[in-house]
Design an enzyme around this catalytic site. Structure first.
Site, PDB file in Angstrom:
ATOM      1  N   ARG C  88       0.833  -1.199   0.000  1.00  0.00           N
ATOM      2  CA  ARG C  88       0.000   0.000   0.000  1.00  0.00           C
ATOM      3  C   ARG C  88       0.877   1.263   0.000  1.00  0.00           C
ATOM      4  NH1 ARG C  88      -2.300  -3.778  -0.980  1.00  0.00           N
ATOM      5  NH2 ARG C  88      -4.473  -4.365  -0.657  1.00  0.00           N
ATOM      6  N   GLU C  91       2.108   1.756  -3.442  1.00  0.00           N
ATOM      7  CA  GLU C  91       1.035   2.334  -4.255  1.00  0.00           C
ATOM      8  C   GLU C  91       0.907   3.839  -4.008  1.00  0.00           C
ATOM      9  OE1 GLU C  91      -2.445  -0.237  -5.064  1.00  0.00           O
ATOM     10  OE2 GLU C  91      -3.566   1.380  -4.138  1.00  0.00           O
ATOM     11  N   SER C 114      14.857  14.713   3.692  1.00  0.00           N
ATOM     12  CA  SER C 114      15.877  13.733   4.062  1.00  0.00           C
ATOM     13  C   SER C 114      15.238  12.460   4.595  1.00  0.00           C
ATOM     14  CB  SER C 114      16.796  14.320   5.134  1.00  0.00           C
ATOM     15  OG  SER C 114      17.776  13.363   5.482  1.00  0.00           O
TER      16      SER C 114
END
Lengths: 147, 147, 147, 147, 147, 147, 147, 147, 147, 147
Positions: C88, C91, C114
């Site tokens: 997920r 995605e 960073s």
């Protein structure tokens, strides 16, 4: 003794002896980068240097012997590394690869920087805003042969 | 004007004017590596530098404007380049990646060399056995934060 | 003791002791995310924290020692994970990667967040329509250096 | 009008009007992340929001119409991005993916954080040592159904 | 006991006992698909179901314990399977993926079918022209959240 | 007219006419899944059905002609999709692929479910806790031939 | 006994007995291709054939048992083989894949040649200019179902 | 005229003329497979055959000329095809690749079946249980040279 | 004895005996390239040559036997090697692949250079500017069969 | 004029003039391999040679100019070619890569054959059993630098 076993043996001895790559390189009378790369299985040491490393780490002659053998360079690396420290160099190629090509060609003509007749040094540069890593690569320019 | 069109326009002007990256960088009052990378679409120039480059090359304000825009860095590169000059740097990562990690960690502790707070210079070093390419990378050390 | 063995040892002790990552983190006096990542071999603990974790889990000094060693971060992960929970997040990069770039650049200028000077926290937020996972990432903005 | 043309049109109008994603989002009465992602072709806007964005940017009804259409989410992204800003999030998955799994499972049980019933916010946090990027992801926990 | 050892142990016991997945599922009081996937290491069983499976197969408590643990779902699969039975489902995605998207969006709006709040059943349908495999997937529709 | 142009033409006509896949399928006297897949270029329609679709959408004979041509099925799809709706089906293969194999083999013996002598239906199932997507795949079992 | 162990056991027995695949196939009363593929772990033998192969090779009942089990077909192969003999068939797909599609569709209509209801035979054809390999593939045509 | 344009031109003429690959091959006095593959850009025709094909299809001399040119064989194909008809042959390599190697080596010794000195024929074999595709590959055996 | 064990055994004996590939090849009465490739598991030796190699290295009959067995050629190699010495040949294909095609086709017509009816020799050519590696590949031209 | 346009222009002129690579190389006073590779965009010609090629082919000064420019070598090639003639060289690397390494190291020590200070020649060797392709590669040996 395979190069992989060699590296494990050296890492264990280095830890037991609480020594550093810098000290091992000094014992080998070679640069830190070259000596470390040989201990990590990516280069071959000349016989005397190999012997000195073995002696310094208190290891048997099979270690010196394995250090001298031809390395199977590059094959242990990932195609594209996911380890952050090494990835930053990959990123530099992605971002500055075309720039390296343009400027080396402008300064030298068609050809490449040798990665064989090549040295590299890594230094710590003190800086009040945060110390810096300085890496110097120095490779012979090889012009494409025309025939 | 996209970054790709920008690069084409600059390359054409550079050729027509028979000038060099070194001269363009001097006009920009910035380093050769940074200026070239911006002209190749991999970095953004500060507005004044962009204007100077545009003026030096005799190009319109849309060029200066495009030079200032955020770059989509790294996306134009191959995952693993097949171009020989650039591949040598890939090979250096394959062979010396683990060495870079070992020595930077020995000198600094856990962390990385920044590829953002970073400079690079490329020089030609005369050598009777064949001139050499010298590349200096200089990046701030960033220690992993513990929290 | 390799990092892989370290993780196995800790997981076994954690299970035997029926304790949690939260409790281990509390013992380490560090955040849950950082402590867990170190126990999973992806980060290094400071010596005192490592010792506390070892003591808390009733494990020998080799565990504390291994927790302190430099991690080979990221290399154990798949290039693109197939595990649903982790996917997920992949995605989210696919769908929101360009948005992250656009908004960070709008708010800060050219640069990155960073992943080194970086913290992450994971919380459970009660919600009558179903509790929610809240993840806070907090990283220093690093502007691209111009030189 | 394809989503790709939509994005080009919006980017050109945004530049001509010298406005920001923040202002466009305010016009849409939606969050910055969601509005920007829709303008970049990765989400669909509700009709009223689409109309407001079109009006705010002075664009025709075909823009509002295209903003409402179903997006082909994620397909424009590289499998693994090479762009530094976005790559840092990829690196976070590589390094912290197993930690995310361990802690979400500890706090919630077997399941995932939804990337659908999901919000994300990006903020600039002033900090004397350098301002910081704060990203908050908030997704509904979905427990694996047993049947 | 790792999930891999768990699966081996269960397969051996299933063969020795000459029983079926259907019978194991019946013992677990769960569906065939879910029970089998848990025995193959891809899902976790609730404690009582795990105990029933262990008892039914005449296996020790470590089996029930391993069945309850969080699974590392999906990671054992090939990126694209070469096994013919499973490949047919890959082919269905290749051929009907865009159709699934078009029809689910037409019927529900922007969103997805959950693979988490999800059930699947597999049946043998007698047919004089050759029996047929009937697979029913049933997942909650999740609409993309707008925020 | 290529299949790609065909799809564009049909999508434009469908939008202009403000009709649905369901209505187009009804016009074709075929199922929604098959008709949609043919309009998206992944299947071929029988001549009469093609003609009906063309007429229904008010398009010329070249559309009906292109609908009848052999499709180059599957080639337009990504090797592994990044689009969330379609990816959920990929994830189902990753998690349940071995289960599908185990149960189909248990019920039928060695063989596969045909993806050729195959039908699929997609339905919306009302549910107070949130409507559900129901997908029924129905393929002839083909036993491996022994010779 | 796994399929991999099965293959090793059969190869050792075949070598010790100095017999051939042809003889083993004759013992099995099945074709050379099918019998060999089953011995190499890529197909399952009917119980009687499995017993005959076990008896012929002087092996125990666990071999016959393993020969009967469902095979995990295709998973042991490289995605694209680098072995020269097998690669020639890959090359045939690369060069003649579109031709196979064009001619099978011309002769049969939309559909495929089954690789399940399928036989293959390999023969040596004497030829004064050098003997030839003759491979006959014979698969049932399966027309795409319209629904 | 490139090979790609050649193929488009021939496909258009073939459709306009409502002819078949079989008829084109007959005109060329060559096999169906070879003629079709040349028309699809994967082989070169001898000049007379090329002229006959051009004449038969009523096309200009540039078509005959392009048919004679060396083909860039195999490069248009996907590394692994996703098109179902062609994939079945890929699957045959996955499942039967090791069998092909074992049997060709048993019958001929170390070497390969040539894909160069090679013919292939495709036929429709009537069968009451469903017509069958018969493919005959016939290649010269080439023994590995020892030197 | 597998080919992998064979190679290990030969490398150990070669080192213990402090001999060279040249000497082993001389013992085998075959070329250096062929003999070495067989010892590295990539080719099969004729029985007499295998026996001579075994005797020369003082190894048992199982070594000679393993040397005679069919090799699984090419499968041990990386898809694209990262080892510098071997990569240079990969680079030659990248840079000169299209040239090899153009010139072989000009000199011979449509066809290939056989890699089966093929010899290769490697020599050291003294040169005052640095000795050179000379590699001679010699393969039978195979013209594409027309049928 | 890009290198791609250059190649198209030269191929068209070569065809119109019905000349050969051999003749073009003779005009350039350079080898066939080098001249052809430059015309195919993979190398740069010296100015005089470029002019001679342009004149010989009756092309304008922009062709000579483009021939002189730095080439973007290797980037046009597939990672692994599927074209049969070129693939045979890939196969040679797969099968003989480890042998090349072993023998070059035995003859020279640790290092590589340069692909930069490198020549290659391709010849047709008459042979009653079928003419042969002879390829001679000749590259400077570069020993790894120790520092």
């Amino acid at each position: 003794m395979t190069k992989a076993t060699l590296t494990e043996t050296i890492l264990a001895a280095k830890k037991a002896k609480q020594t550093t790559w810098a000290a091992i390189a000094q014992a080998a009378c070679l640069s830190e980068v070259y000596t470390t790369s040989a201990c990590l299985g990516e280069n071959a040491l000349p016989p005397e240097a190999a012997e000195k490393v073995g002696t310094f780490l208190g290891l048997g002659p099979d270690v010196a012997e394995a250090l001298v053998e031809f390395a199977n360079k590059g094959e242990a690396a990932s195609t594209v590394t996911q380890e952050p420290l090494q990835y930053r160099f990959q990123e530099i190629i992605y971002v500055y690869g075309s720039t390296l090509k343009a400027l080396i060609e402008e300064k030298f003509g068609a050809g490449i920087m040798s990665a064989i007749d090549f040295t590299m040094d890594i230094d710590r540069i003190p800086d009040p805003k945060g110390d810096r890593v300085k890496i110097v690569m120095n490779g012979k320019f090889l012009g494409y042969k025309t025939w």
